[in-house]
Design a protein around this motif. Structure first.
Motif, short mmCIF file in Angstrom:
data_model
loop_
_atom_site.label_atom_id
_atom_site.label_comp_id
_atom_site.label_asym_id
_atom_site.label_seq_id
_atom_site.Cartn_x
_atom_site.Cartn_y
_atom_site.Cartn_z
N LEU A 79 -8.94 -29.26 3.46
CA LEU A 79 -8.36 -28.75 2.35
C LEU A 79 -9.19 -27.07 1.94
CD1 LEU A 79 -6.17 -28.92 0.04
CD2 LEU A 79 -7.98 -30.07 -1.21
N LEU A 80 -10.39 -27.43 1.87
CA LEU A 80 -11.54 -26.08 1.65
C LEU A 80 -11.35 -25.25 2.63
CD1 LEU A 80 -14.36 -28.17 -0.02
CD2 LEU A 80 -12.29 -27.17 -1.06
N GLY A 110 -8.29 -23.28 2.34
CA GLY A 110 -8.47 -22.23 1.12
C GLY A 110 -9.29 -21.15 1.44
N GLU A 111 -10.54 -21.18 2.26
CA GLU A 111 -11.10 -20.19 2.63
C GLU A 111 -10.47 -19.33 3.59
OE1 GLU A 111 -14.93 -21.60 4.45
OE2 GLU A 111 -15.62 -22.58 2.76
N GLY A 164 -7.48 -18.32 3.03
CA GLY A 164 -6.54 -17.91 1.98
C GLY A 164 -5.13 -18.46 2.33
N GLU A 165 -5.25 -19.52 2.69
CA GLU A 165 -4.14 -20.56 2.63
C GLU A 165 -4.12 -21.73 1.89
OE1 GLU A 165 -2.17 -20.74 6.70
OE2 GLU A 165 -3.75 -19.45 7.43
N LYS A 166 -2.78 -22.34 1.84
CA LYS A 166 -2.91 -23.72 0.60
C LYS A 166 -2.07 -24.58 1.15
CE LYS A 166 0.18 -22.01 -2.79
NZ LYS A 166 1.46 -23.23 -2.40
N VAL A 192 -11.46 -32.16 -5.91
CA VAL A 192 -10.44 -31.10 -5.98
C VAL A 192 -10.22 -30.35 -7.10
CG1 VAL A 192 -8.01 -30.78 -5.75
CG2 VAL A 192 -9.19 -32.15 -4.01
N LYS A 213 -12.61 -27.68 -8.54
CA LYS A 213 -12.19 -26.20 -7.90
C LYS A 213 -11.29 -25.44 -8.88
CE LYS A 213 -14.85 -27.24 -4.45
NZ LYS A 213 -15.95 -26.45 -4.21
N ASP A 269 -9.28 -23.05 -8.20
CA ASP A 269 -8.07 -22.70 -7.60
C ASP A 269 -7.24 -23.89 -7.04
OD1 ASP A 269 -10.06 -22.97 -5.93
OD2 ASP A 269 -9.23 -22.02 -4.14
N LEU A 270 -7.87 -24.96 -7.36
CA LEU A 270 -6.89 -26.20 -6.91
C LEU A 270 -6.76 -27.06 -7.99
CD1 LEU A 270 -9.08 -27.33 -3.57
CD2 LEU A 270 -6.98 -26.11 -3.95
N LEU A 278 -3.10 -27.95 -7.73
CA LEU A 278 -2.59 -28.55 -6.82
C LEU A 278 -1.84 -29.97 -6.81
CD1 LEU A 278 -2.31 -28.43 -3.71
CD2 LEU A 278 -4.36 -29.52 -3.51
#
Lengths: 128, 273
Positions: free
Chosen positions: A40-41, A44-45, A47-49, A71, A74, A76-77, A80
């Motif tokens: 997952l991380l 994210g690095e 730039g996708e999800k 999760v 974070k 940005d998560l 999610l």
């Protein structure tokens, strides 16, 4: 759409993957929550999800609650969609999972329809 | 053992007369799957033996049980989701604003089945419109099947039932664990008033309704019965109330006095001005 499926049982990973792939969701699987968190991380690095994560409560190394906590820490998560898939079926279990930040809760055993219903509840359009 | 054509014809005719349910040719499997368990529980060796008894006795409890078995339909919480989204975002806000003075709402689930739809509506009302907690809410659930009404009253659901479509936050807020099952809390069960109503017969005196849910019922009836039922709906629905039908149902070509209203991905009906 892309989903991450974390479960230590290969049969469950395959079952959920088959159901989601039938509704045009691309699936990535992990055998435990630590591996799942790394995937997952890493994504994210780049730039996708992932659009949704199916996570088992009890997996080796790191459990689903620890995963959820990590999760949700974070920024940005934090939104999610996280769906806890588990054999734990007490009211306290559901309350604890929701309290930790799980978005939805699916009790084992489950059918394909139940998975699709949960996806709808999370706001996904299910092709008929 | 397969049902004989003569028995199928007899059951088809009896069901049409007693409940207006139309069993199409080719639905023998449906009759077998619904009535074989009943035949066994009533002590008959076969579906043929059950049908023979039905034919040889005047209309009575056994015939009612057959109608009950054929009209018992399982459903699930938040079934089809879009009608409930439209309730939450559009229909309830509008009705609640319009009824702000009298502080009263009349809601009717006309095919309550095993109760999931009724409880879904009740949960939406409690969850998103807490201002109505002190209103006079008349929430009627009806079904042709006494078995289903009993299930509605008890509000007990299996793990599979609550796994199917019920949001987890609602599960923890509105249910209690009862052994392996889950029961709707009494605060929600107390909201409901349950009645045994056969939609094809004369309806009892009902209050004028703000909201009628009659989903996946008309599909079982022939055109004349559909027209008759929609006519009675018109007499029961308030001028500014809303009617929800199933996704495969419509008032089109049946009753021109209704107009279709679309909210996002859901459609419902109201009486033309």
């Amino acid at each position: 759409m892309r989903a991450l499926i974390i479960d230590d049982e290969e049969g469950i990973r395959d079952l959920i993957s088959d159901i989601l792939e039938s509704i045009q969701v691309t699936c990535v699987t992990a055998e435990n929550c630590k591996e799942g968190l790394d995937i997952l991380l890493d994504l994210g690095e780049k730039g996708e999800k992932f659009d949704v994560v199916f996570v088992d409560w009890k997996t080796p190394v790191m459990n689903g609650m620890e995963f959820t906590h990590a999760v949700r820490e974070k920024p940005d998560l934090k939104d999610l969609p996280l769906l806890m898939v588990t054999g734990k079926t007490d009211m306290g279990d559901v309350e604890e999972a929701l309290g930790q930040g799980v978005s939805e809760y699916l009790m084992k055993p489950f059918t394909p329809d139940m998975v699709k219903n949960k996806m709808e509840l999370l706001g996904f359009e299910i092709p008929s | 053992m397969n049902i004989t054509p003569a028995d199928f014809d007899y059951l088809k005719k009896m069901l049409k007369e007693q409940s207006a349910i139309v069993i199409e040719p080719g639905k023998e499997y449906l009759v077998e799957s619904r009535l074989l368990p009943l035949a066994r529980s009533e002590g008959f060796e076969s579906l043929e033996a059950l049908t023979a008894r039905l034919k040889s006795t005047p209309l009575g409890i056994l015939h009612d049980k057959v109608v009950d078995a054929m009209t018992t339909n399982e459903t699930f919480f938040f079934r089809d989701i879009h009608p409930f989204d439209s309730l939450k975002k559009h229909v309830f806000p509008e009705l609640i604003q319009k009824r702000a003075t009298e502080k009263a709402l009349n809601i009717w689930c006309a095919a309550a089945s095993s109760g999931q739809e009724m409880y879904t509506i009740a949960m939406i009302l409690r969850e998103h419109f807490p201002e109505t907690n002190t209103w006079k809410i008349r929430f009627l659930g009806s079904d042709i099947s006494p078995t289903m009404l009993k299930r509605c009253e008890e509000g007990v659901y299996t793990q599979a039932d609550v796994n199917r479509g019920l949001p987890a936050p609602y599960l923890v807020k509105y249910f209690e664990k009862q052994g392996a099952n889950w029961q709707v809390k009494s605060e929600l069960r107390k909201m409901l008033e349950l009645k045994n109503i056969n939609l094809m017969n004369t309806w009892p005196l009902l209050p004028s309704m703000d909201l009628i849910f009659m989903r996946n019922v008309l599909i079982y009836f022939d055109v004349e019965t559909k027209k008759s039922i929609l006519g009675k709906v018109r007499g029961t629905l308030k001028k500014d109330g809303y009617l929800f039908l199933g996704g495969a149902e419509t008032t089109l070509n049946l009753d021109d006095n209704f107009e279709r209203v679309t909210f996002d991905k859901a459609a419902c009906y109201r009486i033309k001005p």
